[in-house]
Design a protein around this motif. Structure first.
Motif, PDB file in Angstrom:
ATOM      1  N   PRO A  45       0.501  -1.664   0.136  1.00  0.00           N
ATOM      2  CA  PRO A  45       0.301  -0.168  -0.054  1.00  0.00           C
ATOM      3  C   PRO A  45       0.672   1.303   0.074  1.00  0.00           C
ATOM      4  CG  PRO A  45      -0.219  -0.931   2.249  1.00  0.00           C
ATOM      5  CD  PRO A  45       1.074  -2.151   1.034  1.00  0.00           C
ATOM      6  N   VAL A  46       0.105   2.065  -0.478  1.00  0.00           N
ATOM      7  CA  VAL A  46       0.823   3.573  -0.551  1.00  0.00           C
ATOM      8  C   VAL A  46       0.143   4.515  -0.065  1.00  0.00           C
ATOM      9  CG1 VAL A  46       2.941   5.363  -2.335  1.00  0.00           C
ATOM     10  CG2 VAL A  46       2.458   2.760  -2.926  1.00  0.00           C
ATOM     11  N   LEU A  47       0.225   5.509   0.140  1.00  0.00           N
ATOM     12  CA  LEU A  47      -1.258   6.323   0.790  1.00  0.00           C
ATOM     13  C   LEU A  47      -0.625   7.819   0.683  1.00  0.00           C
ATOM     14  CD1 LEU A  47      -3.111   7.674   2.227  1.00  0.00           C
ATOM     15  CD2 LEU A  47      -1.801   7.927   4.712  1.00  0.00           C
ATOM     16  N   VAL A  48      -1.203   8.521  -0.522  1.00  0.00           N
ATOM     17  CA  VAL A  48      -0.857   9.693  -1.003  1.00  0.00           C
ATOM     18  C   VAL A  48      -0.865  10.790  -0.456  1.00  0.00           C
ATOM     19  CG1 VAL A  48      -0.863  11.363  -3.269  1.00  0.00           C
ATOM     20  CG2 VAL A  48      -0.632   9.061  -3.428  1.00  0.00           C
ATOM     21  N   LEU A  49      -0.432  11.881   0.066  1.00  0.00           N
ATOM     22  CA  LEU A  49      -0.447  13.794   0.206  1.00  0.00           C
ATOM     23  C   LEU A  49      -1.051  14.557  -0.075  1.00  0.00           C
ATOM     24  CD1 LEU A  49       0.015  11.501   2.303  1.00  0.00           C
ATOM     25  CD2 LEU A  49       0.183  12.966   4.112  1.00  0.00           C
ATOM     26  N   PRO A  50      -1.994  15.138  -0.397  1.00  0.00           N
ATOM     27  CA  PRO A  50      -1.899  16.199  -1.499  1.00  0.00           C
ATOM     28  C   PRO A  50      -0.915  17.203  -0.382  1.00  0.00           C
ATOM     29  CG  PRO A  50      -3.976  16.626  -1.076  1.00  0.00           C
ATOM     30  CD  PRO A  50      -2.880  15.024   0.317  1.00  0.00           C
ATOM     31  N   GLY A  51      -1.090  18.479  -1.555  1.00  0.00           N
ATOM     32  CA  GLY A  51      -0.251  19.814  -1.381  1.00  0.00           C
ATOM     33  C   GLY A  51      -1.191  20.683  -0.802  1.00  0.00           C
ATOM     34  N   LEU A  52      -0.476  22.338  -0.196  1.00  0.00           N
ATOM     35  CA  LEU A  52      -1.725  22.851   0.376  1.00  0.00           C
ATOM     36  C   LEU A  52      -3.187  23.437  -0.610  1.00  0.00           C
ATOM     37  CD1 LEU A  52      -2.501  25.048   2.586  1.00  0.00           C
ATOM     38  CD2 LEU A  52      -0.411  26.994   1.138  1.00  0.00           C
ATOM     39  N   ALA A  53      -3.653  22.939   0.660  1.00  0.00           N
ATOM     40  CA  ALA A  53      -5.034  23.706  -0.165  1.00  0.00           C
ATOM     41  C   ALA A  53      -5.789  22.589  -1.607  1.00  0.00           C
ATOM     42  CB  ALA A  53      -5.330  25.294  -0.802  1.00  0.00           C
ATOM     43  N   ALA A  54      -4.987  21.810  -1.774  1.00  0.00           N
ATOM     44  CA  ALA A  54      -5.324  20.909  -3.023  1.00  0.00           C
ATOM     45  C   ALA A  54      -6.057  19.613  -2.334  1.00  0.00           C
ATOM     46  CB  ALA A  54      -4.137  20.591  -3.417  1.00  0.00           C
ATOM     47  N   SER A  55      -6.492  19.215  -2.943  1.00  0.00           N
ATOM     48  CA  SER A  55      -7.473  17.881  -2.272  1.00  0.00           C
ATOM     49  C   SER A  55      -6.718  16.503  -3.045  1.00  0.00           C
ATOM     50  CB  SER A  55      -9.211  18.444  -2.653  1.00  0.00           C
ATOM     51  OG  SER A  55      -8.835  17.911  -4.306  1.00  0.00           O
ATOM     52  N   ASP A  56      -7.351  15.206  -2.849  1.00  0.00           N
ATOM     53  CA  ASP A  56      -7.203  13.985  -3.355  1.00  0.00           C
ATOM     54  C   ASP A  56      -7.639  14.376  -4.509  1.00  0.00           C
ATOM     55  OD1 ASP A  56      -6.646  12.616  -0.754  1.00  0.00           O
ATOM     56  OD2 ASP A  56      -8.850  12.020  -0.890  1.00  0.00           O
ATOM     57  N   ARG A  57      -8.094  15.002  -5.717  1.00  0.00           N
ATOM     58  CA  ARG A  57      -8.247  14.945  -7.492  1.00  0.00           C
ATOM     59  C   ARG A  57      -6.764  15.340  -7.836  1.00  0.00           C
ATOM     60  NH1 ARG A  57     -13.367  16.128  -9.748  1.00  0.00           N
ATOM     61  NH2 ARG A  57     -12.014  17.938 -11.302  1.00  0.00           N
ATOM     62  N   SER A  58      -5.428  16.332  -6.475  1.00  0.00           N
ATOM     63  CA  SER A  58      -4.882  16.724  -7.638  1.00  0.00           C
ATOM     64  C   SER A  58      -3.656  15.152  -7.235  1.00  0.00           C
ATOM     65  CB  SER A  58      -4.139  17.743  -6.253  1.00  0.00           C
ATOM     66  OG  SER A  58      -3.821  17.235  -5.375  1.00  0.00           O
ATOM     67  N   THR A  59      -4.170  14.396  -6.889  1.00  0.00           N
ATOM     68  CA  THR A  59      -3.238  13.584  -6.358  1.00  0.00           C
ATOM     69  C   THR A  59      -3.603  11.905  -7.807  1.00  0.00           C
ATOM     70  OG1 THR A  59      -3.826  12.658  -4.547  1.00  0.00           O
ATOM     71  CG2 THR A  59      -2.056  14.155  -4.803  1.00  0.00           C
ATOM     72  N   LEU A  60      -4.442  12.614  -8.263  1.00  0.00           N
ATOM     73  CA  LEU A  60      -5.159  10.837  -9.629  1.00  0.00           C
ATOM     74  C   LEU A  60      -4.500  10.854 -10.307  1.00  0.00           C
ATOM     75  CD1 LEU A  60      -8.908  12.628  -9.514  1.00  0.00           C
ATOM     76  CD2 LEU A  60      -8.491  10.491  -8.933  1.00  0.00           C
ATOM     77  N   PRO A  61      -3.765  11.748 -11.528  1.00  0.00           N
ATOM     78  CA  PRO A  61      -2.288  11.602 -11.836  1.00  0.00           C
ATOM     79  C   PRO A  61      -1.051  10.686 -11.424  1.00  0.00           C
ATOM     80  CG  PRO A  61      -3.097  13.542 -13.006  1.00  0.00           C
ATOM     81  CD  PRO A  61      -3.819  13.139 -11.219  1.00  0.00           C
ATOM     82  N   LEU A  62      -0.974  10.719  -9.883  1.00  0.00           N
ATOM     83  CA  LEU A  62       0.155  10.233  -9.256  1.00  0.00           C
ATOM     84  C   LEU A  62      -0.170   8.292  -8.992  1.00  0.00           C
ATOM     85  CD1 LEU A  62       2.481   9.614  -8.409  1.00  0.00           C
ATOM     86  CD2 LEU A  62       2.018  11.454  -6.284  1.00  0.00           C
ATOM     87  N   ARG A  63      -1.787   8.062  -8.261  1.00  0.00           N
ATOM     88  CA  ARG A  63      -2.298   7.405  -8.271  1.00  0.00           C
ATOM     89  C   ARG A  63      -2.383   5.917  -8.804  1.00  0.00           C
ATOM     90  NH1 ARG A  63      -7.149   8.751  -5.202  1.00  0.00           N
ATOM     91  NH2 ARG A  63      -6.569  10.686  -5.641  1.00  0.00           N
ATOM     92  N   ALA A  64      -2.954   7.286 -10.121  1.00  0.00           N
ATOM     93  CA  ALA A  64      -3.262   5.837 -11.049  1.00  0.00           C
ATOM     94  C   ALA A  64      -2.095   5.456 -11.729  1.00  0.00           C
ATOM     95  CB  ALA A  64      -3.877   6.892 -12.131  1.00  0.00           C
ATOM     96  N   PHE A  65      -1.149   6.225 -11.976  1.00  0.00           N
ATOM     97  CA  PHE A  65       0.588   5.723 -12.287  1.00  0.00           C
ATOM     98  C   PHE A  65       0.999   4.573 -11.259  1.00  0.00           C
ATOM     99  CE2 PHE A  65       4.957   5.872 -11.591  1.00  0.00           C
ATOM    100  CZ  PHE A  65       5.642   5.588 -12.687  1.00  0.00           C
ATOM    101  N   LEU A  66       0.706   4.662  -9.977  1.00  0.00           N
ATOM    102  CA  LEU A  66       1.456   3.465  -9.320  1.00  0.00           C
ATOM    103  C   LEU A  66       0.200   2.448  -8.803  1.00  0.00           C
ATOM    104  CD1 LEU A  66       1.634   6.215  -6.275  1.00  0.00           C
ATOM    105  CD2 LEU A  66       3.366   5.215  -7.584  1.00  0.00           C
ATOM    106  N   ARG A  67      -0.861   2.490  -9.215  1.00  0.00           N
ATOM    107  CA  ARG A  67      -1.831   1.389  -9.217  1.00  0.00           C
ATOM    108  C   ARG A  67      -1.191   0.627 -10.722  1.00  0.00           C
ATOM    109  NH1 ARG A  67      -6.733   4.911  -8.553  1.00  0.00           N
ATOM    110  NH2 ARG A  67      -6.703   4.831  -5.865  1.00  0.00           N
ATOM    111  N   ASP A  68      -0.842   1.131 -12.074  1.00  0.00           N
ATOM    112  CA  ASP A  68      -0.822   0.070 -12.614  1.00  0.00           C
ATOM    113  C   ASP A  68       0.432  -0.046 -12.826  1.00  0.00           C
ATOM    114  OD1 ASP A  68      -0.654   0.601 -16.304  1.00  0.00           O
ATOM    115  OD2 ASP A  68       0.969   0.903 -15.662  1.00  0.00           O
ATOM    116  N   ARG A  69       1.407  -0.040 -11.460  1.00  0.00           N
ATOM    117  CA  ARG A  69       2.712  -0.087 -11.055  1.00  0.00           C
ATOM    118  C   ARG A  69       2.809  -1.158 -10.210  1.00  0.00           C
ATOM    119  NH1 ARG A  69       4.120  -0.607 -15.573  1.00  0.00           N
ATOM    120  NH2 ARG A  69       6.061  -1.782 -14.278  1.00  0.00           N
TER     121      ARG A  69
END
Length: 254
Positions: A45-69
């Motif tokens: 498992p990998v937990l991804v935390l967004p930056g200031l004022a951002a939400s999980d929407r901002s990390t969608l590409p990163l999490r999609a990439f991690l799932r693909d890997r």
């Protein structure tokens, strides 16, 4: 100059260059076939935390990439990151504990900017639940106002940027393997404050790019995959020999 003084925020020129994030997102989609050649994961498992004022929407590409890997990638599920508000750390610890119990193994933490600061403190509080920490442009070692976002932090958090309670402890590496990914052309935070104190299990990886694009910059994603693919207990520094040296400059250069 603001670009070299670690006590000052990045220059206006670098701030304007943050528009590169749009091109970096386009590069993410264009290079998707090549990114599939990045090291595959072991399903942890990998937990991804967004930056200031951002939400999980901002990390969608990163999490999609991690799932693909091959990873079990998760968002933090706390809405927008409005800083150190009441109950945030307790909620983060509960999220980490839940993922640790669900998957039956330690969780890797990937934090973007302010999310990386949170990730490092989570690892200090519960190292037995954390496999490693990767930060993306996280100013854990910088001066409070060495950022073009400090006013935004104060506005959304309701706290002075000078009142962060973990400031001195934050400069020490966490008690787990830690990688800090940074860009000298970061237009939001002074890059010098994003550097890990290098040690037996801590390192820095330099990339070229914007702060706002770190979560989908192809070079960053490859480096994340490389670091996450290391077996537990077999951590090694990032290898930038050969062609990698063109994408990943030596972070020790003057």
């Amino acid at each position: 100059m603001a670009e070299t003084d670690p006590s000052l925020p990045p220059s206006r020129r670098l701030l304007m260059l943050e528009a590169r994030a749009v091109a970096e997102l386009s590069a993410f989609f264009a290079m998707a076939p090549l990114l599939r050649r990045a090291p595959a994961g072991d399903g942890h498992p990998v937990l991804v935390l967004p930056g200031l004022a951002a939400s999980d929407r901002s990390t969608l590409p990163l999490r999609a990439f991690l799932r693909d890997r091959g990873y079990q990638a998760h968002g933090w599920k706390l809405g927008n990151n409005f800083g150190l508000r009441p109950g945030v750390e307790e909620q983060l610890d509960a999220r980490l504990a839940e993922l640790h119990e669900r998957h039956g193994q330690p969780v890797s933490l990937v934090g973007w900017s302010l999310g990386g600061i949170f990730a490092r403190e989570m690892a200090r509080r519960a190292p037995q639940r954390v496999r490693g920490v990767i930060t993306l442009g996280s100013p854990f070692g910088g001066a409070p106002r060495a950022s073009n976002a400090w006013r935004l932090y104060e506005a959304v958090s309701g706290h002075s940027v000078d009142d962060w309670p973990h400031r001195e402890d934050a400069k020490r590496p966490p008690p787990v393997p830690a990688t800090a990914i940074f860009s000298r052309s970061d237009g939001i935070v002074a890059w010098q404050g994003c550097l890990e104190r290098e040690g037996p299990t801590s390192e820095n990886i330099e990339v070229e790019g914007s702060h706002c694009g770190l979560g989908h910059n192809p070079a960053v994603l490859y480096a994340i995959a490389d670091r996450l693919a290391q077996p537990p207990g077999q951590w090694r520094p990032f290898d930038r020999s050969g062609l990698r040296g063109r994408l990943y400059p030596d972070p020790h250069r003057a």
